[in-house]
Design a protein around this motif. Structure first.
Motif, short mmCIF file in Angstrom:
data_model
loop_
_atom_site.label_atom_id
_atom_site.label_comp_id
_atom_site.label_asym_id
_atom_site.label_seq_id
_atom_site.Cartn_x
_atom_site.Cartn_y
_atom_site.Cartn_z
N ASP A 289 0.83 -1.22 0.00
CA ASP A 289 0.00 0.00 0.00
C ASP A 289 0.86 1.27 0.00
OD1 ASP A 289 -2.25 -1.62 0.13
OD2 ASP A 289 -2.29 -1.59 2.32
N ASN A 290 1.78 1.36 -0.95
CA ASN A 290 2.61 2.55 -1.10
C ASN A 290 3.49 2.80 0.13
OD1 ASN A 290 3.36 4.46 -3.05
ND2 ASN A 290 2.27 6.09 -1.97
N ARG A 291 3.85 1.72 0.81
CA ARG A 291 4.72 1.85 1.98
C ARG A 291 5.78 0.76 1.94
NH1 ARG A 291 1.28 1.81 7.41
NH2 ARG A 291 0.49 -0.10 6.43
N ASP B 80 6.50 5.97 4.37
CA ASP B 80 5.44 6.39 3.45
C ASP B 80 6.06 6.84 2.13
OD1 ASP B 80 3.23 7.36 2.16
OD2 ASP B 80 2.68 8.83 3.69
N THR C 266 4.34 8.05 -0.57
CA THR C 266 3.47 8.94 -1.32
C THR C 266 4.30 10.06 -1.95
OG1 THR C 266 1.65 8.52 0.21
CG2 THR C 266 1.45 10.45 -1.22
N GLY C 267 4.18 10.24 -3.26
CA GLY C 267 4.94 11.27 -3.96
C GLY C 267 6.28 10.80 -4.48
N TYR C 268 6.62 9.54 -4.20
CA TYR C 268 7.90 8.99 -4.65
C TYR C 268 7.69 7.94 -5.74
CZ TYR C 268 9.40 10.79 -0.06
OH TYR C 268 9.64 11.57 1.03
N ASN D 134 11.91 11.73 -5.45
CA ASN D 134 10.80 12.59 -5.04
C ASN D 134 10.35 13.43 -6.23
OD1 ASN D 134 9.35 14.92 -3.97
ND2 ASN D 134 9.96 14.18 -1.97
N LYS E 57 8.26 15.81 -6.44
CA LYS E 57 8.06 17.23 -6.14
C LYS E 57 9.37 17.98 -6.07
CE LYS E 57 5.81 20.32 -2.80
NZ LYS E 57 5.03 20.40 -1.54
#
Length: 302
Positions: free
Chosen positions: A11-13, A57, A59-61, A111, A113
Motif C-alpha cells: 500500500d505505497n509503503r 510512506d 506517497t509522492g515517490y 521525489n 516534487k
C-alpha cells in the motif's frame, strides 16, 4: 548479537520488520524527525510486543530505477552519482552509520516534487548489515538509459574505474567523476559564453550582507580574497581563489576550487571541482559569505 530485518512493500509503503534483539536508536530517530538530512525518508515506528516495525510512506515517490530509464544526460548522471557521497558526508556529521542505508536499487526512490533522490535509513542498533555503497555506485550505469544525443564515452570510463581499482577509494572516485564532469562543460566555455546574442538574461549575485548587486561579467568569473579575483571577498574564511562561476550552453555553473571552508548552495556543500548548476533564486555561500544568484536583463534596474 547482531540481528537481521525483513523488508515488505504494501500500500505505497515500505515496512521493515526487525528481529527481537534489534533496538531503536532514539537519537537517530530525533535527527530524522527534525529533517536534518533531507535525503532520508522519515519513518514511523511501531512496537508490537518486543518486535519493532518501521513504516516508510512513499506517497509522492517513484522507484529511482524508473526515473533513470529515460535519456539521462551526463550532468544528470553526475548529479546522481555524487548525491550519495554528499549524503554519506552528512551522515558522518550527525554520527550516523552508512551501513544502515538501504542501497538496494529496489528501495531507493525519487521525489517527484523536489527532484531529489530519497533513501531509507534504518535508525537501529545491533543491526547485521553490510555497507552497500560500492555495489550501488558500481551497478548504477547498468540501470541507466543514457541520452543518445551525447557522447557516452564517459560511461565506459566510469565502469573502467571499478574494474581497474581493486581497493575502492571515495577520494579517487570523486576525482574520476570530477574529470568526466568537467571535460565537456569546460571545453565549451569560450565557444558558448562569448556569444552575447544567445543570452537574454545575465547572471548576477546579490550580496546578502551589504545588498550590493554584482553582474557576472565574464565567462569564467573567479571569486576569492586575492586582489586579482573578479569578485574580491574580504573574509579570513574565504580562500585566495575560492570558487568560480561560469556560463556554458545557456546555463550558469559554480565550481569550488578546493577551498578550505567550502562553497554551499542552499546550505548544502558542493563537491570540489565539479560544476554545479545554478538556478534563479538559489543562495550561494562562499565560506561564511552568503549571496543570492539571480538572472536579469543586462543593465536593468530592479
Amino acid at each position: 548479537m547482531a540481528g537481521k530485518i525483513k523488508i515488505h512493500s504494501k500500500d505505497n509503503r515500505i515496512i521493515i520488520i526487525c528481529q527481537k534483539n534489534i533496538k531503536i536508536n532514539t537519537r537517530e530517530i530525533e535527527v530524522l524527525k527534525k529533517n536534518s538530512i533531507q535525503e532520508l525518508i522519515v519513518p514511523t515506528v511501531s512496537m508490537v510486543g518486543n518486535k519493532i516495525k518501521l513504516f516508510y510512506d512513499l506517497t509522492g515517490y517513484v522507484p529511482f530505477v524508473d526515473a533513470i530509464e529515460n535519456s539521462v544526460k551526463k550532468k544528470e548522471f553526475v548529479k546522481t552519482v555524487m548525491a550519495l557521497p554528499v549524503l554519506l558526508d552528512k551522515l558522518e556529521t550527525q554520527y550516523m552509520q552508512k551501513n544502515n542505508l538501504i542501497l538496494d536499487m529496489k528501495y531507493v526512490f525519487f521525489n517527484l516534487k523536489t527532484g531529489m533522490m530519497k533513501y531509507i535509513y534504518l535508525p537501529l542498533i545491533h543491526l547485521d548489515k553490510q555497507d552497500e555503497t560500492i555495489d550501488f555506485l558500481k551497478i548504477l550505469p547498468y540501470y541507466t538509459v543514457f541520452s543518445p544525443s551525447e557522447d557516452v564515452d564517459y560511461v565506459a570510463e566510469y565502469i573502467r574505474f571499478f574494474r581497474d581499482n581493486i581497493t575502492f577509494s571515495m577520494y579517487d572516485f570523486k576525482e574520476m567523476v570530477q574529470k568526466i564532469s568537467a571535460r565537456g562543460v569546460q571545453s565549451n566555455i569560450l565557444k558558448q559564453s562569448n556569444d552575447d546574442t544567445v543570452r537574454k538574461k545575465y547572471g548576477n549575485l546579490l550580496d546578502l550582507t551589504t545588498g550590493e548587486k554584482i553582474l557576472i561579467s565574464k565567462s569564467k568569473y573567479v571569486i576569492g580574497k586575492n586582489e586579482d579575483c573578479d569578485l574580491v571577498i574580504n573574509s579570513s574564511h574565504v580562500s585566495r581563489q575560492h570558487a568560480y562561476i561560469m556560463y556554458s550552453e545557456g546555463t550558469y555553473y559554480v565550481v569550488d576550487m578546493g577551498s578550505t571552508n567550502k562553497t554551499f548552495i542552499d546550505d548544502v556543500p558542493i563537491v570540489k571541482g565539479i560544476p554545479t548548476e545554478l538556478h534563479n533564486g538559489m543562495q550561494v555561500k562562499f565560506a561564511d559569505r552568503p549571496y543570492r544568484f539571480f538572472l536579469a536583463v543586462k543593465g536593468a534596474v530592479d
